[in-house]
Design an enzyme around this catalytic site. Structure first.
Site, PDB file in Angstrom:
ATOM      1  N   ASP A   1       2.355   3.659  -0.793  1.00  0.00           N
ATOM      2  CA  ASP A   1       0.987   4.669  -1.006  1.00  0.00           C
ATOM      3  C   ASP A   1       1.328   5.844  -0.303  1.00  0.00           C
ATOM      4  O   ASP A   1       2.356   6.146   0.497  1.00  0.00           O
ATOM      5  CB  ASP A   1      -0.065   3.771   0.018  1.00  0.00           C
ATOM      6  CG  ASP A   1      -1.229   4.924   0.319  1.00  0.00           C
ATOM      7  OD1 ASP A   1      -1.763   5.221  -0.693  1.00  0.00           O
ATOM      8  OD2 ASP A   1      -1.263   5.187   1.581  1.00  0.00           O
TER       9      ASP A   1
ATOM     10  N   ASP B   1      -0.818   2.017   4.861  1.00  0.00           N
ATOM     11  CA  ASP B   1      -1.498   2.465   6.112  1.00  0.00           C
ATOM     12  C   ASP B   1      -3.011   2.112   6.262  1.00  0.00           C
ATOM     13  O   ASP B   1      -3.459   2.180   7.272  1.00  0.00           O
ATOM     14  CB  ASP B   1      -1.031   3.631   6.854  1.00  0.00           C
ATOM     15  CG  ASP B   1      -1.631   4.760   6.095  1.00  0.00           C
ATOM     16  OD1 ASP B   1      -1.902   4.822   5.027  1.00  0.00           O
ATOM     17  OD2 ASP B   1      -1.681   5.741   6.794  1.00  0.00           O
TER      18      ASP B   1
ATOM     19  N   THR C   1      -0.509   8.809   1.169  1.00  0.00           N
ATOM     20  CA  THR C   1      -0.945   9.541   2.456  1.00  0.00           C
ATOM     21  C   THR C   1      -0.533   8.298   3.502  1.00  0.00           C
ATOM     22  O   THR C   1      -0.982   7.221   3.441  1.00  0.00           O
ATOM     23  CB  THR C   1      -2.667   9.626   2.265  1.00  0.00           C
ATOM     24  OG1 THR C   1      -2.623  10.314   1.116  1.00  0.00           O
ATOM     25  CG2 THR C   1      -3.063  10.284   3.531  1.00  0.00           C
TER      26      THR C   1
END
Length: 830
Positions: free
Chosen positions: A297, A543, A299
């Protein structure tokens, strides 16, 4: 927070009284002491050893029962190592344990789960895991994922009076709920087990070792039956039968392999813990070595989360203050303050106003909106991705704003659109489009690429690990990040709306492309699952709450320490300080473990082969067994026990046998085991039968041959087809020399020699023993050169991480540039 909601919170005094009434919480642990003890003691092979141990003790053969004492010592060592690892990991796990934002004395404070009491008022935001049961008292689009409780993957919109259960987590929106059940009275006690049980298959190493143990058990049963039948037919005396059966069958058991695997994994977990990398599943370190595909991922994973507001391009340049004031009202009034809104609120101060309707941001619809009191019930503000809003027919930018959008996206920045409408916000944004908007401004944002991201991705590429960059952001922004971490400019790119709906089509798209843009959480989950369907061992690194479905689908889940509570809760590995560069170290650690266990597998499989040949020979041809149990105990200690502890933790250049461990082990162990068996039998018969030595001298010669051959084969453990260049390390030579010296001392020391029923050999008998060693080595060498044996070890295809070219340590591979590279920011899924 409204005064009504504020009044529901407890005072510190009230909370202290209720906490006292609850009593001390039960200690939470990654693994109980009882389970650690049971795992090291109550095993099938320990049961077999225990039966023979009791039998020999009952017959008064105390010296021959020495293997039982060694088994106890081995189990004790394993228990001690795992307890030490447990203590270290439990201390680190406290840092990622779920917490609750609780109202006390009218202020919002963060408490551990065990500090929450009935009556507490808890605020819930996206990514928060519910630590107690309760009833919703205030909600602003609060949407809860209850899949762990109900099995339903769709989020559930909550309203005032609805019940919340611990174990669920917040997907979108925000709200408050009043706690009415905590600890053992709630679902919280089940969370730790249920949150992980649904997605943790055994690691490749566990599967392979289990296959080896199963194969050993399958071989042991008919050999034991054949040996007992031979004893019955020949009417062998009980003492001799017990000694022979114990000597053969105990040697057949690879009793130390599981123990050493547990110790090695525990030590590796502690090593990583000292580098602020929490291993929440003990086998996860080794599993990382099997990863051939990493889904990342963007970001918060490749970028560090530092967000800068570059500019606000207003639609009406004659009155920019109007747009700025509207942005401030929107940012300060929204129920969920994500990083985008936090950055805007810091740039434009303001006060929150009463919200009468709200659509929280979601990675599914990629926009958020509020309707503020005082502007009319249908006067609202909306912020979201410009292309998504335009495709929905909600936004049409002026030519000047369109040119501005294209300029900033071409530069790799992230741009969000801000608009105003007099139309009511939809009640179901998942199925209803956003309202028609009047554009007010474009907000331009960017964040920083992690300084270690490019180097880490390059390390993965050198290790032949495939990268998949998955994001919810626009194509231009994601490709800018990809190029920033070293992804080739010609890498395949596909956007979420273009992904096929069928599983086969998604799998093909996942294989062919590297960069995935405008992806929803469900699409991300489908991509990870499709890769697994095509035989990939996939790791997912994330996250945010939008990463949770994909993390659950992945074979290995890695979370950032700054990530959401639920992300850290379901992860196998947590990078506590968000150091992406720790990942290569974890890979190195995992591959070291896998190589070492494979090396140990060769050692134990060799022991099993020669024990099986000796049992088969004795059962068919009869005669005295060439060893007493006590003699095999000293031989196993010197050639298996002591070396295995060293080899389990030492560096290894050997191969990784993914998916073909039994074949590859057989390629080494069958020739080596046959060589040891033939050499030992030859030595025994030449000394005992041909040259008229005593039975004790024959057994001493056989024991000597076995030990010398065993030590020789330790030096050859990592050699094989294509690995003739591997040099024998100096520590290996020193260890072999030391073990040989120990055996010489055992022969020289009278009491020790008598205990093991050994004899001093004459020069001629020594010559025969060493001649038998040479015969065993020659036989093994010939067998290793057979095409069929070499074909067993040869890989069917190149596997990631197999026979890798030695690489420099990632920390030494190159200097990390001190300057940070500015890259566009993306809220999870935005």
């Amino acid at each position: 927070m409204s005064e009504q909601v504020q009044a529901r919170g407890l005072t510190s005094a009230q909370a202290a009284r209720r906490l006292h009434e609850l009593g001390a919480p039960e200690p939470q642990s990654s693994r109980s002491v009882a389970s650690i003890v049971a795992g090291n003691v109550f095993t099938l092979f320990n049961a077999i050893l225990g039966v023979f141990f009791v039998l020999l003790l009952a017959l008064g053969l105390f010296a021959d029962a020495l293997f039982g004492l060694i088994a106890v010592i081995n189990s004790a060592i394993g228990i001690r190592q795992e307890l030490k690892a447990k203590e270290t990991l439990d201390q680190l796990a406290v840092l990622v344990a779920p917490t609750a934002k609780t109202v006390r004395d009218g202020e919002l404070i963060e408490l551990r789960a065990e500090e929450v009491v009935p009556g507490d008022l808890i605020r819930v935001e996206p990514g928060d895991q519910l630590v107690a049961d309760g009833v919703v008292v205030s909600t602003r689009g609060l949407t809860i994922d209850e899949s762990i409780l109900t099995g339903e993957s769709d989020g559930v919109r909550k309203h005032d009076g609805d019940r919340l259960l611990s174990g669920a987590f917040c997907l979108a929106g925000s709200g408050y709920y009043e706690v009415d059940a905590v600890r053992e009275d709630s679902h919280a006690e089940q969370v730790a087990g249920e949150a992980r049980a649904f997605r943790h298959p055994p690691s490749p190493l566990q599967v392979e070792v289990n296959q080896l143990l199963s194969a050993t058990t399958i071989v042991m049963v008919p050999l034991a039956a054949l040996l007992l039948l031979a004893f019955s037919v020949r009417s062998v005396e009980l003492h001799e039968a017990a000694q022979t059966a114990a000597a053969g069958l105990v040697t057949l058991v690879p009793e130390g392999l599981v123990l050493l695997m547990s110790i090695t994994l525990a030590v590796a977990a502690v090593r990583l813990a000292r580098m602020n990398t929490l291993v929440q599943q003990i086998a996860a370190t080794e599993a990382l070595a099997a990863v051939d595909t990493i889904c990342v991922d963007k970001t918060g994973t490749l970028t560090d989360g530092t967000l800068d507001l570059v500019s606000v391009e207003v639609a009406d340049k004659t009155q920019p203050a109007v747009a700025h004031e509207a942005l401030a009202r929107f940012a300060h009034s929204a129920g969920e303050r994500n990083r985008t809104l936090q950055t805007i609120a810091e740039r434009y101060p303001g006060k929150p106003e009463r919200v009468v309707a709200e659509v929280p941001f979601s990675s599914v619809w990629k926009w958020s909106g509020v309707t503020l009191d005082g502007q009319g019930a249908t006067h609202s503000y909306v912020m979201g991705a410009p292309d998504v809003l335009a495709q929905a027919g909600a936004l049409e930018l002026t030519p000047r704003l369109q040119r501005t959008l294209e300029e900033h996206t071409a530069a790799g920045r992230r741009v969000v659109a801000f608009g105003e409408t007099s139309t009511a916000l939809p009640t179901d944004p998942g199925s209803q489009p956003p309202p028609r908007l009047e554009p007010r401004a474009l907000v331009v944002l960017e964040e920083q690429l992690r300084p270690d991201a490019a180097e880490t991705i390059e390390f993965m590429r050198r290790q032949r690990v495939d990268l998949k960059l998955i994001s919810g952001d626009a194509r231009q922004t994601v490709t800018a990040v990809a190029q920033g971490v070293g992804v080739r400019s010609d890498a395949g790119v596909i956007e979420g709306p273009d992904l096929p709906d069928d599983r086969a089509g998604i799998a093909l798209a996942a294989e062919r492309n590297t960069i995935f843009c405008r992806i929803t959480p469900e699409q991300k989950k489908a991509l990870v699952g499709a890769l697994a369907d095509r035989g990939r061992f996939t790791a997912m690194i994330g996250d945010g709450v939008n990463d949770v479905p994909a993390l659950k689908q992945a074979r290995l889940a890695v979370a950032m320490g700054s990530g959401s509570q639920i992300t850290k809760g379901i992860a196998d590995i947590v990078l506590m300080r968000d150091q992406f560069s720790m990942l290569p170290r974890a890979v190195d650690e995992g591959r070291r473990i896998a190589r070492n266990i494979h090396r140990l597998g060769r050692l134990y499989a060799t022991k099993t082969v020669y024990a099986g040949v000796l049992i088969l020979f004795t059962a068919i041809f009869g005669g005295a067994f060439p060893f007493l149990p006590r003699q095999l105990t000293i031989a196993a200690t010197l050639t298996i026990g002591i070396p295995s502890f060293v080899l389990a933790l030492a560096p290894s250049e050997g191969p990784l046998y993914r998916g073909r461990l039994l074949r590859a082990l057989a390629a080494f162990a069958v020739p080596a085991g046959l060589g040891i068996a033939v050499g030992s039998l030859l030595s025994f018969f030449m000394v005992d039968k041909i040259f008229a030595g005593s039975l004790a001298e024959g057994r001493t010669a056989a024991t000597t041959t076995l030990i010398v051959l065993g030590l020789c084969f330790i030096l050859l453990l990592e050699r094989g087809p294509g690995r003739e260049h591997i040099t024998i390390q100096s520590y290996m030579l020193a260890m072999i020399a030391g073990l040989g010296a120990l055996y010489a001392l055992a022969l020289a020391a009278g009491p020790v020699r008598e205990f093991f029923d050994l004899e001093l050999l004459s020069a001629g008998q020594w010559f025969l023993s060493l001649l038998s060693v040479a015969v065993g080595l020659v036989l093994a060498a010939i067998a290793w050169r057979l095409p069929y044996i070499q074909a067993l070890e040869a890989p069917a295809e190149a596997l990631p991480g197999e026979e890798p070219t030695p690489e420099a340590d990632p920390a030494e591979a190159g200097e990390i540039p001190p300057a940070r590279t500015a890259l566009p920011h993306i809220e999870p899924g935005a």
